[in-house]
Design a protein around this motif. Structure first.
Motif, PDB file in Angstrom:
ATOM      1  N   THR A   1       0.776  -1.356  -0.054  1.00 46.82           N
ATOM      2  CA  THR A   1      -0.086  -0.511   0.038  1.00 46.82           C
ATOM      3  C   THR A   1       1.170   1.050   0.528  1.00 46.82           C
ATOM      4  O   THR A   1       2.037   1.567   0.733  1.00 46.82           O
ATOM      5  CB  THR A   1      -1.109  -0.164   0.737  1.00 46.82           C
ATOM      6  OG1 THR A   1      -2.148  -1.118   1.068  1.00 46.82           O
ATOM      7  CG2 THR A   1      -1.815   1.280   1.076  1.00 46.82           C
ATOM      8  N   VAL A   2       0.377   2.083  -1.399  1.00 50.32           N
ATOM      9  CA  VAL A   2       0.889   3.082  -1.276  1.00 50.32           C
ATOM     10  C   VAL A   2       0.796   4.081  -0.672  1.00 50.32           C
ATOM     11  O   VAL A   2      -0.984   4.911  -0.773  1.00 50.32           O
ATOM     12  CB  VAL A   2       1.582   4.204  -2.439  1.00 50.32           C
ATOM     13  CG1 VAL A   2       2.116   4.993  -2.315  1.00 50.32           C
ATOM     14  CG2 VAL A   2       2.316   2.851  -3.162  1.00 50.32           C
ATOM     15  N   ALA A   3       0.903   5.388   0.360  1.00 51.41           N
ATOM     16  CA  ALA A   3      -0.189   5.991   1.728  1.00 51.41           C
ATOM     17  C   ALA A   3       0.343   7.391   1.630  1.00 51.41           C
ATOM     18  O   ALA A   3       1.912   7.549   1.664  1.00 51.41           O
ATOM     19  CB  ALA A   3      -0.690   4.927   2.800  1.00 51.41           C
ATOM     20  N   ASP A   4      -0.116   8.417   2.288  1.00 53.63           N
ATOM     21  CA  ASP A   4      -0.180   9.793   3.111  1.00 53.63           C
ATOM     22  C   ASP A   4       0.514   9.126   4.308  1.00 53.63           C
ATOM     23  O   ASP A   4      -0.031   8.364   5.725  1.00 53.63           O
ATOM     24  CB  ASP A   4      -1.201  10.486   3.170  1.00 53.63           C
ATOM     25  CG  ASP A   4      -0.712  11.608   3.279  1.00 53.63           C
ATOM     26  OD1 ASP A   4       0.814  11.649   3.664  1.00 53.63           O
ATOM     27  OD2 ASP A   4      -1.670  12.863   2.608  1.00 53.63           O
ATOM     28  N   ALA A   5       1.612   9.949   4.584  1.00 61.03           N
ATOM     29  CA  ALA A   5       2.540   9.746   5.986  1.00 61.03           C
ATOM     30  C   ALA A   5       1.812  10.886   7.026  1.00 61.03           C
ATOM     31  O   ALA A   5       2.237  11.162   7.698  1.00 61.03           O
ATOM     32  CB  ALA A   5       4.662  10.136   5.966  1.00 61.03           C
ATOM     33  N   ASN A   6       1.246  11.465   6.027  1.00 60.68           N
ATOM     34  CA  ASN A   6       0.602  12.821   7.391  1.00 60.68           C
ATOM     35  C   ASN A   6      -0.263  12.108   8.233  1.00 60.68           C
ATOM     36  O   ASN A   6      -1.014  13.363   8.318  1.00 60.68           O
ATOM     37  CB  ASN A   6       0.965  13.974   5.843  1.00 60.68           C
ATOM     38  CG  ASN A   6       1.851  14.223   5.602  1.00 60.68           C
ATOM     39  OD1 ASN A   6       2.690  14.255   6.599  1.00 60.68           O
ATOM     40  ND2 ASN A   6       2.053  14.176   4.721  1.00 60.68           N
ATOM     41  N   ASN A   7      -1.471  11.307   7.021  1.00 65.00           N
ATOM     42  CA  ASN A   7      -2.678  10.914   8.168  1.00 65.00           C
ATOM     43  C   ASN A   7      -2.523  10.755   9.491  1.00 65.00           C
ATOM     44  O   ASN A   7      -0.811  10.050   9.729  1.00 65.00           O
ATOM     45  CB  ASN A   7      -2.853   9.371   7.411  1.00 65.00           C
ATOM     46  CG  ASN A   7      -3.344   8.954   6.049  1.00 65.00           C
ATOM     47  OD1 ASN A   7      -3.837  10.314   5.459  1.00 65.00           O
ATOM     48  ND2 ASN A   7      -3.341   8.364   6.097  1.00 65.00           N
ATOM     49  N   ARG A   8      -2.870  10.954  10.578  1.00 60.71           N
ATOM     50  CA  ARG A   8      -3.333  10.323  11.573  1.00 60.71           C
ATOM     51  C   ARG A   8      -3.074   8.816  11.346  1.00 60.71           C
ATOM     52  O   ARG A   8      -3.826   8.254  10.369  1.00 60.71           O
ATOM     53  CB  ARG A   8      -4.098  10.958  12.321  1.00 60.71           C
ATOM     54  CG  ARG A   8      -4.337  10.516  13.526  1.00 60.71           C
ATOM     55  CD  ARG A   8      -5.432  11.787  14.544  1.00 60.71           C
ATOM     56  NE  ARG A   8      -4.756  10.906  16.134  1.00 60.71           N
ATOM     57  CZ  ARG A   8      -5.632  11.359  16.812  1.00 60.71           C
ATOM     58  NH1 ARG A   8      -6.963  12.005  16.496  1.00 60.71           N
ATOM     59  NH2 ARG A   8      -5.834  10.874  18.007  1.00 60.71           N
ATOM     60  N   ASP A   9      -1.620   8.504  12.261  1.00 58.07           N
ATOM     61  CA  ASP A   9      -1.422   6.945  12.434  1.00 58.07           C
ATOM     62  C   ASP A   9      -1.413   5.809  11.205  1.00 58.07           C
ATOM     63  O   ASP A   9      -2.338   5.231  10.592  1.00 58.07           O
ATOM     64  CB  ASP A   9      -2.467   6.207  13.477  1.00 58.07           C
ATOM     65  CG  ASP A   9      -3.456   6.698  15.187  1.00 58.07           C
ATOM     66  OD1 ASP A   9      -1.850   6.615  15.437  1.00 58.07           O
ATOM     67  OD2 ASP A   9      -4.166   6.716  15.277  1.00 58.07           O
ATOM     68  N   PRO A  10      -1.033   7.130  10.119  1.00 56.42           N
ATOM     69  CA  PRO A  10      -0.583   6.644   8.901  1.00 56.42           C
ATOM     70  C   PRO A  10      -0.091   5.152   8.269  1.00 56.42           C
ATOM     71  O   PRO A  10      -0.666   5.110   7.519  1.00 56.42           O
ATOM     72  CB  PRO A  10       0.321   7.538   8.473  1.00 56.42           C
ATOM     73  CG  PRO A  10       1.315   7.479  10.164  1.00 56.42           C
ATOM     74  CD  PRO A  10       0.830   7.899  10.714  1.00 56.42           C
ATOM     75  N   ILE A  11       0.142   4.425   9.582  1.00 55.93           N
ATOM     76  CA  ILE A  11       0.540   2.620   8.890  1.00 55.93           C
ATOM     77  C   ILE A  11      -1.154   1.903   8.808  1.00 55.93           C
ATOM     78  O   ILE A  11      -1.100   0.940   7.782  1.00 55.93           O
ATOM     79  CB  ILE A  11       1.233   1.721   9.749  1.00 55.93           C
ATOM     80  CG1 ILE A  11       2.948   3.168   9.883  1.00 55.93           C
ATOM     81  CG2 ILE A  11       1.471   0.624   9.235  1.00 55.93           C
ATOM     82  CD1 ILE A  11       3.859   2.227  10.814  1.00 55.93           C
ATOM     83  N   THR A  12      -1.617   2.287   9.285  1.00 53.34           N
ATOM     84  CA  THR A  12      -2.726   1.990  10.522  1.00 53.34           C
ATOM     85  C   THR A  12      -4.392   2.146   9.746  1.00 53.34           C
ATOM     86  O   THR A  12      -4.357   1.330   8.594  1.00 53.34           O
ATOM     87  CB  THR A  12      -3.291   1.911  11.852  1.00 53.34           C
ATOM     88  OG1 THR A  12      -2.392   1.627  12.828  1.00 53.34           O
ATOM     89  CG2 THR A  12      -4.524   1.858  11.867  1.00 53.34           C
ATOM     90  N   ALA A  13      -3.512   3.709   9.136  1.00 51.32           N
ATOM     91  CA  ALA A  13      -4.677   4.207   8.166  1.00 51.32           C
ATOM     92  C   ALA A  13      -4.519   3.330   6.270  1.00 51.32           C
ATOM     93  O   ALA A  13      -5.584   3.359   5.781  1.00 51.32           O
ATOM     94  CB  ALA A  13      -4.368   5.665   8.159  1.00 51.32           C
TER      95      ALA A  13
END
Ligand SMILES: [Zn+2]
Ligand SMILES: [Zn+2]
Lengths: 54, 316, 316, 54
Positions: free
Chosen positions: B294-306
């Protein structure tokens, strides 16, 4: 002027060709590396993948 | 060794489960991805980009570890290498291939700075940051225990002033093997490996002599892909955008899932700039045996769980 | 993972056993020291001094490992830190205590360079050097797995222009605990830990808050002593002289053995300059549980084996 | 002139005494740190071991 090491065709050098420069043989399409300048020596350019590290 | 009290962990866990991630009402309760492979390690690539603050990701690593997950962190840090080169009065050198790909040319001085910045400063600081989150992290480069090995590429084909040239003396290589035993040994001992490049490149001097090993540059996204592949893990690549967009100009065009060859072709066509490397890494990870990417945003809260609960672009 | 063939190992072993060390006819057959504690790990401190080439020591580590010994390597590299500070246009700062001890003052920039040079460049290069000797080395700093922890000393008492002052902002600490579990885990997996500073210092911010961990400077000789103590190992400290001399001007006055309190007093009195730190480290190692400590010359052939067979000053 | 925080005796400051400087009380021997300059504030200097890192 020098010869393609693959097909023997004449290959034209720019006046300011540098060691390491790659010339495409217009006859057979081989990539040739200029490994010496005076007199010019060509050899088949190494096969290199086109990607890098970090 | 952890610094959390039992109560703090419980509270963190509850908060995590109750946490609404916002725009779409998805809850971070470990739904979709990961439910079937609870025991596959989670490999998290955190960015080296200036824009990305790793603190939220490190806190999320702590949540996952507290929940019993095996986690491996992988990081790069190319911009920090450039910063240090500049402090030393050296110019970072980037070259272009005939195919138009721009990459770093790693001469001997750059390689030295690479070692100083990645396994040196950044890895040590990340390990300390994780220890401050109660995570017993152990830093590794690709040289440690021959973690990341493969052939050296000391010559590259470049275009300069419109002419093709062979440029020699590059300190770079291609990762072909991962010592997953070292990672498993540390994970079994409840340590969290924090992996970075350089890799250890193998060169034979020719005349039947022994192989010689040299630390060389390798792309950190691809290092993360190799690690996830070797461990059969879930790869989460944190970056500074929400994922791969069909149209990078249109924030509504996020590709959520890439599962079929046609979807992969579409993602490869859509990816531009640095995102092409992420997509390439995703493909390599899956081919190597990773469970998902999964490629995702590091700036999400709890970014890995997100990322593991539907935020980002997931390749399966 | 080793690069030796069986035959090469056998040959190396034979050569080692047959090797005459020269001036006194002692053979390197593992006599005196170590015969009783074949299984105690050997902790080798290799010098950071410019004069000392580590190649012979690394080759000797390979011999020992091939013979089934557990080996841990510890290294410093203070002069390399100064070199890099100078390349960055920074002046290394040394301060003097009221007692006349001169030591480094480690401000924030120096600490950053410390991380770059020790766990970064030097550790990575040493690990690669060991891999080239067929030794499956894994580099660790004191931050990894909380390997080396203890309180931070952020203030030091110094003398400047004849006046005593409190100087704050030092990034330094005192090692009080070693995570021997991490070392044992790696040794059990047939890895050779290569340990360096920084250590991980614990500070409490005061008001009942969590402990905060910061990587800080610590003396590498004392780090080696702490590791040897924690493992109950034999410590071999390689340096650029043959050991402790009764009279440093007289090369015939080498103290071979320090076993009684009177001999220790004599050694402490005799040691001058940097050698006082080696003697202090030897005392700390023995107090911490080390089986023995030998201070010996890194320039001997097979310098670790030489140290273990009577060359140097042995503290027991 | 200011007072020793331990014994109350007068302690003499140099004209150019700096913050952080340690003054020994000549009466009780206490080590006093100058923590503010104007007006001068002394406090007992922290106990610090005399050894360093690398
Ligand atoms: Zn041709
Ligand atoms: Zn007083």
């Amino acid at each position: 002027m020098t010869e393609c090491v693959e097909c023997g065709a004449d290959v034209t050098l720019h006046d300011n060709a540098e060691v390491g420069e790659i010339l495409d043989c217009t006859t057979c399409g081989a990539e040739l590396e200029l490994v010496e300048r005076n007199p010019p020596v060509l050899q088949r350019a190494p096969e290199l993948e086109e990607d890098w590290g970090e | 060794m952890t610094e959390y009290t039992e109560a703090e962990l419980e509270a963190a866990h509850e908060q995590l489960i109750d946490n609404d991630l916002g725009d779409d009402g998805l809850r971070t309760d470990g739904g979709a991805v990961g439910a079937d492979d609870q025991n596959a390690p989670i490999v998290v690539k955190i960015g080296g980009a200036r824009a990305v603050n790793p603190e939220d990701a490190l806190a999320d690593v702590a949540h996952l570890v507290a929940n019993g997950e095996d986690v491996v962190v992988v990081h790069g840090g190319s911009t920090a290498v450039d910063d240090t080169l500049e402090r030393l009065g050296e110019d970072p050198e980037y070259v272009e291939t005939p195919g138009g790909v721009v990459g770093r040319f790693t001469d001997e001085t750059t390689m030295e700075v690479f070692e100083m910045v990645l396994p040196g400063k950044l890895n040590t600081d990340l390990v300390a940051g994780l220890q401050n989150q109660g995570v017993n992290a152990v830093g590794l480069s690709g040289a440690d225990g021959k973690l990341l090995t493969g052939p050296r590429k000391s010559a590259v084909k470049v275009v300069e002033d419109g002419r093709k040239k062979i440029k020699r003396g590059d300190h770079s290589g291609k990762i072909e093997a991962v010592n997953d035993d070292l990672l498993s040994t540390l994970l079994a001992g409840s340590y969290v490996p924090v992996v970075t490049v350089p890799m250890l490149a193998e060169e034979s001097s020719g005349e039947g002599t022994a192989t010689e090993f040299t630390p060389v540059n390798a792309d950190a996204d691809r290092a993360a892909a190799a690690v996830a592949g070797a461990l059969g893990g879930e790869l989460v690549v944190l970056t500074d955008v929400e994922g791969v967009y069909e149209d990078p100009e249109d924030s509504d065009s996020l590709i959520e899932s890439v599962g079929t060859p046609a979807e992969l072709d579409a993602a490869e066509d859509a990816a531009e700039g640095f995102m092409t490397k992420k997509v390439m890494a995703a493909v390599e990870a899956l081919e190597g045996g990773a469970a998902s990417v999964t490629v995702a945003d590091a700036n999400n809260r709890d970014p890995i769980t997100a990322a593991r609960t539907g935020h980002g672009t997931t390749f399966e």
